[in-house]
Design an enzyme around this catalytic site. Structure first.
Site, PDB file in Angstrom:
ATOM      1  N   ASN A  96      -9.679  68.458  11.731  1.00 47.61           N
ATOM      2  CA  ASN A  96      -8.533  68.152  12.582  1.00 47.61           C
ATOM      3  C   ASN A  96      -8.934  67.533  13.917  1.00 47.61           C
ATOM      4  O   ASN A  96      -8.121  66.852  14.550  1.00 47.61           O
ATOM      5  CB  ASN A  96      -7.726  69.437  12.831  1.00 47.61           C
ATOM      6  CG  ASN A  96      -6.637  69.248  13.856  1.00 47.61           C
ATOM      7  OD1 ASN A  96      -5.671  68.533  13.631  1.00 47.61           O
ATOM      8  ND2 ASN A  96      -6.797  69.891  15.014  1.00 47.61           N
ATOM      9  N   LYS A 152      -9.566  56.465  11.701  1.00 47.03           N
ATOM     10  CA  LYS A 152      -8.684  57.213  10.807  1.00 47.03           C
ATOM     11  C   LYS A 152      -8.607  56.565   9.426  1.00 47.03           C
ATOM     12  O   LYS A 152      -8.518  57.255   8.409  1.00 47.03           O
ATOM     13  CB  LYS A 152      -7.292  57.341  11.421  1.00 47.03           C
ATOM     14  CG  LYS A 152      -7.232  58.276  12.627  1.00 47.03           C
ATOM     15  CD  LYS A 152      -7.672  59.685  12.281  1.00 47.03           C
ATOM     16  CE  LYS A 152      -7.423  60.667  13.425  1.00 47.03           C
ATOM     17  NZ  LYS A 152      -7.925  62.032  13.108  1.00 47.03           N
ATOM     18  N   SER A 189      -3.816  59.817  10.737  1.00 48.20           N
ATOM     19  CA  SER A 189      -2.710  59.333  11.552  1.00 48.20           C
ATOM     20  C   SER A 189      -2.108  58.085  10.918  1.00 48.20           C
ATOM     21  O   SER A 189      -2.799  57.327  10.223  1.00 48.20           O
ATOM     22  CB  SER A 189      -3.211  58.995  12.959  1.00 48.20           C
ATOM     23  OG  SER A 189      -2.272  58.200  13.664  1.00 48.20           O
ATOM     24  N   TYR A 241      -9.424  53.846  17.251  1.00 43.50           N
ATOM     25  CA  TYR A 241      -8.903  55.095  16.680  1.00 43.50           C
ATOM     26  C   TYR A 241      -8.336  54.843  15.293  1.00 43.50           C
ATOM     27  O   TYR A 241      -8.595  55.600  14.352  1.00 43.50           O
ATOM     28  CB  TYR A 241      -7.833  55.658  17.618  1.00 43.50           C
ATOM     29  CG  TYR A 241      -7.085  56.866  17.098  1.00 43.50           C
ATOM     30  CD1 TYR A 241      -7.661  58.130  17.135  1.00 43.50           C
ATOM     31  CD2 TYR A 241      -5.787  56.744  16.596  1.00 43.50           C
ATOM     32  CE1 TYR A 241      -6.965  59.248  16.679  1.00 43.50           C
ATOM     33  CE2 TYR A 241      -5.090  57.849  16.142  1.00 43.50           C
ATOM     34  CZ  TYR A 241      -5.678  59.099  16.186  1.00 43.50           C
ATOM     35  OH  TYR A 241      -4.986  60.194  15.732  1.00 43.50           O
ATOM     36  N   THR A 274       2.694  67.130  20.756  1.00 46.80           N
ATOM     37  CA  THR A 274       1.585  67.983  21.178  1.00 46.80           C
ATOM     38  C   THR A 274       1.244  67.661  22.634  1.00 46.80           C
ATOM     39  O   THR A 274       1.971  66.936  23.305  1.00 46.80           O
ATOM     40  CB  THR A 274       0.361  67.751  20.281  1.00 46.80           C
ATOM     41  OG1 THR A 274      -0.017  66.374  20.349  1.00 46.80           O
ATOM     42  CG2 THR A 274       0.681  68.107  18.831  1.00 46.80           C
TER      43      THR A 274
END
Length: 248
Positions: free
Chosen positions: A92, A162, A145, A158, A192
């Site tokens: 995670n 992913k 994601s 990023y 979050t």
């Protein structure tokens, strides 16, 4: 799912806050012992204490920067030293860095993003997955994601990491199958800690572009995580579950 994970041991990276914290609590509530790993040991210790007191299960807090190979090995060793087994690994831990333009992404920034989102998951999956296969069973869950398939200009490294994570999961499913199942949860926008920095315009845009017309809450990941962690997904491996509210 009641006590679906009773007697199982679950390792969660990035486990002290956000989606990780929510999954740790859910696993503990269904009877699992948990290993909570993140870079900040204090927050891991705090959650471990909460889990023990609330659910009566065992909890081990481990400081681990998953971007460092040796720390991944140390995390695996700590889990097996404490519990003698790992039944579920949840990769995670993740992060992105803001940049003004792609040509201003430094090598250090790029390496950090790849290390946290992909390198660590590879190493942990390799060393724990091999032990799971030897033991005859296990489940690895990668948290991806929607950037993996819908990369935005301000999150290209990023997104690439992913996308690599999702490819990794498919490869691992064949490497460690049939004993170990490896699946991916591809998350959409979730409310979050990171979301606190979103401007209202961005939040409104995300809401408008989901069929459910809302941003996900951390608790929304629980059902998918429990499904992949338990025997409910016994015939499911190499799969990607979109958990994005129906993003378009």
């Amino acid at each position: 799912m009641g006590e679906a994970l009773s007697g199982k041991v679950v390792v969660v990276t990035g486990g002290s806050r956000g989606l990780g914290r929510e999954m740790v609590l859910a696993f503990a509530a269904t009877g699992a012992d948990v290993v909570i790993a993140s870079r900040k040991i204090d927050s891991c210790d705090e959650l471990a204490t909460e889990v023990r007191e609330k659910y009566g299960v065992r909890a081990l807090a481990v400081a681990c920067n998953v971007g460092v190979w040796e720390q991944c090995d140390a995390l695996a060793d700590a889990a097996y030293a404490e519990f003698g087994r790992v039944d579920v690994l949840v990769n995670n831990a993740g992060m992105s860095l803001l940049y003004p333009s792609l040509d201003q992404v430094t090598e250090a920034m790029f390496d950090k993003i790849i290390a946290t989102n992909l390198k660590g998951a590879f190493r942990l999956s390799a060393v724990i997955g091999a032990r799971m296969a030897q033991a005859g069973s296990g489940s690895i869950i990668n948290i991806s994601s929607m950037e993996a398939t819908h990369p935005e200009p301000l999150a290209v490294p990023y997104a690439a990491a992913k996308a690599g994570l999702e490819t990794l999961a498919n490869g691992l499913a064949h490497t460690y199958g049939p004993a170990v199942r490896v699946n991916t949860i591809r998350c959409g926008p979730f409310d979050t800690d990171i979301a606190k920095a979103w401007p209202q315009q961005m939040r409104d845009y995300m809401i408008e572009h989901t069929a459910l017309r809302r941003i996900g809450q951390p608790a929304d990941i629980v059902g998918a995580a429990l499904f992949f962690a338990s025997d409910a997904s016994a015939y499911c491996t190499g799969s990607v579950l979109n958990l994005d509210g129906g993003w378009r």
